[in-house]
Motif scaffolding. Structure first.
Motif, PDB file in Angstrom:
ATOM      1  N   THR A   2       0.799  -1.232   0.000  1.00 12.66           N
ATOM      2  CA  THR A   2       0.000   0.000   0.000  1.00 12.66           C
ATOM      3  C   THR A   2       0.833   1.284   0.000  1.00 12.66           C
TER       4      THR A   2
ATOM      5  N   ILE B 278       5.365  -8.451   8.559  1.00 11.64           N
ATOM      6  CA  ILE B 278       6.299  -9.410   7.952  1.00 11.64           C
ATOM      7  C   ILE B 278       7.427  -9.818   8.900  1.00 11.64           C
TER       8      ILE B 278
ATOM      9  N   ILE C 138      12.728  -6.726  -3.976  1.00  9.51           N
ATOM     10  CA  ILE C 138      12.933  -5.304  -4.280  1.00  9.51           C
ATOM     11  C   ILE C 138      14.112  -4.774  -3.455  1.00  9.51           C
TER      12      ILE C 138
ATOM     13  N   LEU D  40       5.177   2.611  -4.058  1.00  6.80           N
ATOM     14  CA  LEU D  40       5.376   1.736  -5.221  1.00  6.80           C
ATOM     15  C   LEU D  40       4.485   0.497  -5.184  1.00  6.80           C
TER      16      LEU D  40
ATOM     17  N   GLN E  91       9.460  -2.154   3.025  1.00 10.04           N
ATOM     18  CA  GLN E  91      10.533  -1.452   3.740  1.00 10.04           C
ATOM     19  C   GLN E  91       9.893  -0.860   4.983  1.00 10.04           C
TER      20      GLN E  91
ATOM     21  N   ASP F 161      -0.098  -6.498   4.013  1.00  2.84           N
ATOM     22  CA  ASP F 161       0.455  -5.233   4.500  1.00  2.84           C
ATOM     23  C   ASP F 161       0.128  -5.040   5.971  1.00  2.84           C
TER      24      ASP F 161
ATOM     25  N   ASN G 189      -0.591  -2.201   7.172  1.00  2.00           N
ATOM     26  CA  ASN G 189      -1.664  -1.195   7.168  1.00  2.00           C
ATOM     27  C   ASN G 189      -2.916  -1.816   6.535  1.00  2.00           C
TER      28      ASN G 189
ATOM     29  N   ASN H 103       8.333  -6.598  -1.214  1.00  2.00           N
ATOM     30  CA  ASN H 103       8.445  -5.148  -1.447  1.00  2.00           C
ATOM     31  C   ASN H 103       8.496  -4.297  -0.173  1.00  2.00           C
TER      32      ASN H 103
HETATM   33  N1  LIG Z   1      10.316   5.032  -3.119  1.00  2.00           N
HETATM   34  C1  LIG Z   1      11.581   5.039  -3.503  1.00  2.00           C
HETATM   35  O1  LIG Z   1      12.147   6.090  -3.853  1.00  2.00           O
HETATM   36  C2  LIG Z   1      12.361   3.747  -3.559  1.00  2.00           C
HETATM   37  C3  LIG Z   1      13.614   3.747  -4.172  1.00  2.00           C
HETATM   38  C4  LIG Z   1      14.339   2.576  -4.217  1.00  2.00           C
HETATM   39  C5  LIG Z   1      13.827   1.422  -3.662  1.00  2.00           C
HETATM   40  N2  LIG Z   1      12.602   1.441  -3.084  1.00  2.00           N
HETATM   41  C6  LIG Z   1      12.116   0.203  -2.491  1.00  2.00           C
HETATM   42  O2  LIG Z   1      10.850  -0.094  -3.032  1.00  2.00           O
HETATM   43  C7  LIG Z   1      10.025  -0.679  -2.026  1.00  2.00           C
HETATM   44  C8  LIG Z   1       8.746   0.121  -1.906  1.00  2.00           C
HETATM   45  O3  LIG Z   1       9.086   1.460  -1.631  1.00  2.00           O
HETATM   46  P1  LIG Z   1       7.991   2.543  -1.240  1.00  2.00           P
HETATM   47  O4  LIG Z   1       8.601   3.863  -1.418  1.00  2.00           O
HETATM   48  O5  LIG Z   1       6.714   2.219  -1.923  1.00  2.00           O
HETATM   49  O6  LIG Z   1       7.881   2.258   0.323  1.00  2.00           O
HETATM   50  P2  LIG Z   1       6.743   2.722   1.330  1.00  2.00           P
HETATM   51  O7  LIG Z   1       7.420   3.029   2.607  1.00  2.00           O
HETATM   52  O8  LIG Z   1       5.881   3.770   0.700  1.00  2.00           O
HETATM   53  O9  LIG Z   1       5.875   1.389   1.472  1.00  2.00           O
HETATM   54  C9  LIG Z   1       6.300   0.295   2.241  1.00  2.00           C
HETATM   55  C10 LIG Z   1       5.131  -0.635   2.412  1.00  2.00           C
HETATM   56  O10 LIG Z   1       5.494  -1.685   3.317  1.00  2.00           O
HETATM   57  C11 LIG Z   1       4.494  -1.789   4.330  1.00  2.00           C
HETATM   58  N3  LIG Z   1       5.124  -2.265   5.557  1.00  2.00           N
HETATM   59  C12 LIG Z   1       5.997  -1.618   6.368  1.00  2.00           C
HETATM   60  N4  LIG Z   1       6.369  -2.398   7.380  1.00  2.00           N
HETATM   61  C13 LIG Z   1       5.719  -3.572   7.213  1.00  2.00           C
HETATM   62  C14 LIG Z   1       5.685  -4.798   7.937  1.00  2.00           C
HETATM   63  N5  LIG Z   1       6.404  -4.961   9.071  1.00  2.00           N
HETATM   64  N6  LIG Z   1       4.918  -5.815   7.487  1.00  2.00           N
HETATM   65  C15 LIG Z   1       4.173  -5.660   6.362  1.00  2.00           C
HETATM   66  N7  LIG Z   1       4.154  -4.530   5.624  1.00  2.00           N
HETATM   67  C16 LIG Z   1       4.923  -3.498   6.051  1.00  2.00           C
HETATM   68  C17 LIG Z   1       3.946  -0.379   4.459  1.00  2.00           C
HETATM   69  O11 LIG Z   1       2.680  -0.352   5.094  1.00  2.00           O
HETATM   70  C18 LIG Z   1       3.896   0.045   3.007  1.00  2.00           C
HETATM   71  O12 LIG Z   1       2.762  -0.456   2.348  1.00  2.00           O
HETATM   72  C19 LIG Z   1      10.842  -0.698  -0.745  1.00  2.00           C
HETATM   73  O13 LIG Z   1      11.387  -1.974  -0.550  1.00  2.00           O
HETATM   74  C20 LIG Z   1      11.925   0.318  -0.992  1.00  2.00           C
HETATM   75  O14 LIG Z   1      13.118   0.032  -0.304  1.00  2.00           O
HETATM   76  C21 LIG Z   1      11.857   2.576  -3.008  1.00  2.00           C
END
Ligand SMILES: NC(=O)c1ccc[n+]([C@@H]2O[C@H](COP(=O)([O-])OP(=O)(O)OC[C@H]3O[C@@H](n4cnc5c(N)ncnc54)[C@H](O)[C@@H]3O)[C@@H](O)[C@H]2O)c1
Length: 272
Positions: free
Chosen positions: A21, A71, A150, A24, A99, A43, A45, A97
């Motif tokens: 959610t 997770i 990811i 990305l 973080q 998720d 959330n 995915n």
């Molecule tokens: N956004 C960027 O600029 C970027 C750049 C490079 C890599 N990434 C990687 O892409 C992925 C997604 O990035 P994003 O920006 O959408 O991240 P985000 O922080 O917006 O989303 C992370 C998602 O993980 C969920 N989450 C967090 N902790 C959790 C847990 N313990 N159990 C289950 N779900 C959990 C959150 O609710 C959220 O839906 C990540 O792995 C990030 O490292 C993102």
């Protein structure tokens, strides 16, 4: 010979996305659903997850699953995959995915606490290991499977801390902005987890690849945007839909001869 449409088709595929959610994850879920996949979304959330499932059902007429999962809890991962199997009777792809950014995430290295480090290791990396383990049990039973991990630019190369100097932290207002050690080591871990699993499940018809995205524009501070953009060859941050093509390639048959690889889509950051 298959057509491009056939090669890249995900129609009817069951794709589990954990961390569904955020910026990305939401994009991947909407885009893959639009292409006809059934997304099983896990998720922490659950409200956002339910809302997204509702929207997907309405807009794309597919059959999504919204499931509450932390997770870092093995029993919840187990519950997620049981729910996936009982709903769909199979699983085609897992996308790891998640973080997490717990309290203390942006602390400077000198003050980084073991407590924060463990939380990030458990969620970003430990969670991906256990989720892959559970998914592979299903994959072995059904005779095929596909995992997409990811990572991030900062899992491939060291963080360029210079670009954070004097920049506001939009995620934790009041905290200094930098790229922390927990992120660097967990994202690097995703790349070698990919190679490990690809090798471990060699010749089992289970492919494991990694996607390394670069930074996505998220209303960042102007100084950060300028600094980040300068470090890329395309001179800008990514738009949030600019990894949809890469994810479609990795989850579809278009990447059928690819395993153990890391697909880098970073605007040219690591080319220089
Ligand atoms: N956004 C960027 O600029 C970027 C750049 C490079 C890599 N990434 C990687 O892409 C992925 C997604 O990035 P994003 O920006 O959408 O991240 P985000 O922080 O917006 O989303 C992370 C998602 O993980 C969920 N989450 C967090 N902790 C959790 C847990 N313990 N159990 C289950 N779900 C959990 C959150 O609710 C959220 O839906 C990540 O792995 C990030 O490292 C993102």
């Amino acid at each position: 010979m298959k057509t491009a449409e056939e090669l890249f088709s995900v129609k009817g595929k069951v794709i589990a996305i954990i961390g569904a959610t955020g910026i990305l994850g939401r994009q991947y879920c909407m885009f893959l659903s639009k292409e006809g996949a059934h997304v099983a979304m896990g998720d922490i959330n659950i409200d956002a997850c339910n809302e997204l499932a509702e929207r997907i059902r309405k807009d794309f007429k597919t059959n999504p699953l919204a499931y509450h999962i932390d997770i870092s809890e093995e029993s919840m991962i187990e519950g997620f995959f049981s729910a996936v199997e009982s709903k769909y009777k199979r699983l085609d792809v897992l996308v790891n995915n998640v973080q997490t950014k717990p309290e203390g995430f942006y602390a400077p290295f000198e003050n980084y606490s073991m407590e924060t480090l463990k939380k990030v290791l458990d969620a970003n990396l430990g969670g991906a290991v256990i989720a892959s383990q559970k998914a592979c049990k299903i994959f072995l039973r059904q005779g095929y499977g596909n995992i997409v991990n990811i990572a991030s630019t900062y899992g491939n190369v060291g963080a360029d801390q210079r670009i954070y100097e004097g920049v506001k932290n939009i995620y934790f207002p009041g905290s200094p902005f930098s790229s922390p050690v927990s992120y660097a080591i967990t994202k690097a871990g995703m790349i070698n987890l990919t190679r490990y699993l690809a090798s471990y499940y060699r010749e089992k018809n289970i492919r494991v690849n990694c996607l390394t995205p670069g930074g996505v524009y998220d209303n960042h501070d102007e100084t950060f945007l300028r600094n980040y953009s300068y470090r890329t060859l395309l001179g800008r941050m990514a738009d949030r839909d600019e990894y949809n093509g890469a994810i479609l390639f990795l989850v579809s048959e278009a990447s059928s001869y690819m395993t153990g690889s890391n697909l880098i889509v970073d605007g040219g950051w690591t080319a220089i």
